[in-house]
Design an enzyme around this catalytic site. Structure first.
Site, mmCIF file in Angstrom:
data_model
loop_
_atom_site.group_PDB
_atom_site.id
_atom_site.type_symbol
_atom_site.label_atom_id
_atom_site.label_comp_id
_atom_site.label_asym_id
_atom_site.label_seq_id
_atom_site.Cartn_x
_atom_site.Cartn_y
_atom_site.Cartn_z
ATOM 1 N N LYS A 151 0.828 -1.213 0.000
ATOM 2 C CA LYS A 151 0.000 0.000 0.000
ATOM 3 C C LYS A 151 0.861 1.262 0.000
ATOM 4 C CE LYS A 151 -4.207 -2.264 0.988
ATOM 5 N NZ LYS A 151 -5.261 -2.709 1.866
ATOM 6 N N ARG A 169 -2.792 -10.481 4.596
ATOM 7 C CA ARG A 169 -3.172 -10.567 3.180
ATOM 8 C C ARG A 169 -2.049 -9.935 2.367
ATOM 9 N NH1 ARG A 169 -5.298 -7.356 -0.682
ATOM 10 N NH2 ARG A 169 -6.843 -8.229 -2.099
HETATM 11 N N1 PMM Z 1 -7.083 -4.486 0.411
HETATM 12 C C1 PMM Z 1 -7.357 -4.555 -0.894
HETATM 13 C C2 PMM Z 1 -8.365 -5.417 -1.380
HETATM 14 N N2 PMM Z 1 -9.037 -6.217 -0.545
HETATM 15 N N3 PMM Z 1 -9.471 -6.983 1.647
HETATM 16 C C3 PMM Z 1 -9.235 -6.926 2.956
HETATM 17 N N4 PMM Z 1 -9.942 -7.689 3.803
HETATM 18 N N5 PMM Z 1 -8.281 -6.085 3.486
HETATM 19 C C4 PMM Z 1 -7.544 -5.259 2.698
HETATM 20 O O1 PMM Z 1 -6.714 -4.508 3.233
HETATM 21 C C5 PMM Z 1 -7.778 -5.287 1.289
HETATM 22 C C6 PMM Z 1 -8.775 -6.170 0.794
HETATM 23 C C7 PMM Z 1 -6.620 -3.666 -1.847
HETATM 24 O O2 PMM Z 1 -5.390 -4.203 -2.226
HETATM 25 P P1 PMM Z 1 -5.121 -4.907 -3.662
HETATM 26 O O3 PMM Z 1 -5.628 -3.972 -4.726
HETATM 27 O O4 PMM Z 1 -3.671 -5.115 -3.741
HETATM 28 O O5 PMM Z 1 -5.869 -6.200 -3.686
#
Ligand code: PMM
Length: 278
Positions: free
Chosen positions: A217, A257
């Site tokens: 991020k 994650r």
């Molecule tokens: N961040 C993203 C997408 N889904 N889900 C959860 N539970 N927590 C998060 O911090 C989260 C998520 C965005 O990141 P990406 O675009 O790299 O998937």
């Protein structure tokens, strides 16, 4: 589903499988279902215990795909990864997509809106009884950063999540299903993300399993950069992500994650070795 919702000494590693043309860190790389499935299999080989499959980019400013398009992206990838036996979560704010993904073999609903985006999500979680990730969220990505206004971010995130849980419990969701996530980067400025990390213990103290999603991020990309300079590109944020994952491991997170599964597992191996030597 083969994973437990009890937080262990070593958090579970949830590998990200984004089937999107435009996610901030890996958009377009695995947009073809066959590529996304191969990528998921590779993450499992590297040590992921959960795969999180999503078809909607949530980067700040992103436009939403149609429901049909989201289903077209997500469902074949869930179906293709089900035979691996790994625990699958579906990253969606739409109950219809979650339902289709569960039918195709997913085990967990990851709803970044904690039921705010779709009133049918709570009833679906209640009816299916599957683990449900409720993330702190203040609105869709197109304008979420305008909502990054807090007096006390730690208290407000917790209070707003508790309010979501009250509504979810009222439609039949059970306490035992819930996993909480403070939502790093969602309607948060860098200072809010750091403060939520510094006070991760407060969320863990609620007794719910906690998921930490800091991977790649922007606030990590700004570290060490002069004010006003561009952040380092997402793919160069994995070392900083490993550091936040290590911190999460030492503060009772249930799972992290991440995009870089191999690096995260290496960091956790280091922690295990230190603990074993103690
Ligand atoms: N961040 C993203 C997408 N889904 N889900 C959860 N539970 N927590 C998060 O911090 C989260 C998520 C965005 O990141 P990406 O675009 O790299 O998937």
């Amino acid at each position: 589903m083969s994973v437990s919702l009890e937080a262990g000494p070593r958090p579970l590693v949830m590998g990200v499988v984004n089937v999107t043309p435009d996610s901030f860190s890996d958009g377009g790389r695995w947009f073809d279902p066959a590529d996304a499935i191969a990528h998921g299999e590779q993450l499992v080989a590297q040590g992921a215990q959960i795969l999180d499959i999503g078809g909607e980019s949530t980067r700040p400013g992103a436009e939403r795909p149609s429901e049909e398009e989201e289903a077209r992206r997500v469902v074949p990838v869930v179906r293709g990864l089900a035979p691996t036996g790994v625990t699958l979560s579906v990253d969606t704010m739409r109950a219809s997509i979650a339902e289709a993904a569960l039918e195709a073999g997913a085990h967990i609903i990851n709803d970044v809106s904690a039921g705010l985006a779709d009133a049918e999500m709570g009833p679906l979680a209640a009816a299916t009884g599957v683990p449900y990730i409720a993330m702190h969220w203040r609105g869709h990505s197109a304008d979420m950063q305008s909502r990054a206004v807090y007096g006390d971010v730690v208290a407000e995130v917790r209070t707003e999540l508790e309010a979501r849980l009250e509504e979810l419990f009222a439609v039949g969701v059970r306490r035992e299903q819930v996993i909480l996530d403070p939502g790093y980067g969602f309607a948060k400025l860098a200072e809010h993300n750091w403060r939520l990390l510094a006070h991760l213990d407060d969320l863990v103290a609620t007794g719910y399993p906690v998921l930490v999603g800091t991977s790649r991020k922007t606030f990590l990309g700004r570290l060490g950069r002069p004010d006003g300079a561009e952040p380092v590109p997402p793919a160069e944020r994995d070392a900083a992500t490993a550091a936040t994952s290590m911190y999460a491991a030492q503060h009772g997170a249930w799972a992290v994650r991440v995009h870089d599964v191999a690096g995260t597992c290496a960091a956790f191996d280091v922690l295990d070795a230190i603990r074993a030597a103690g």
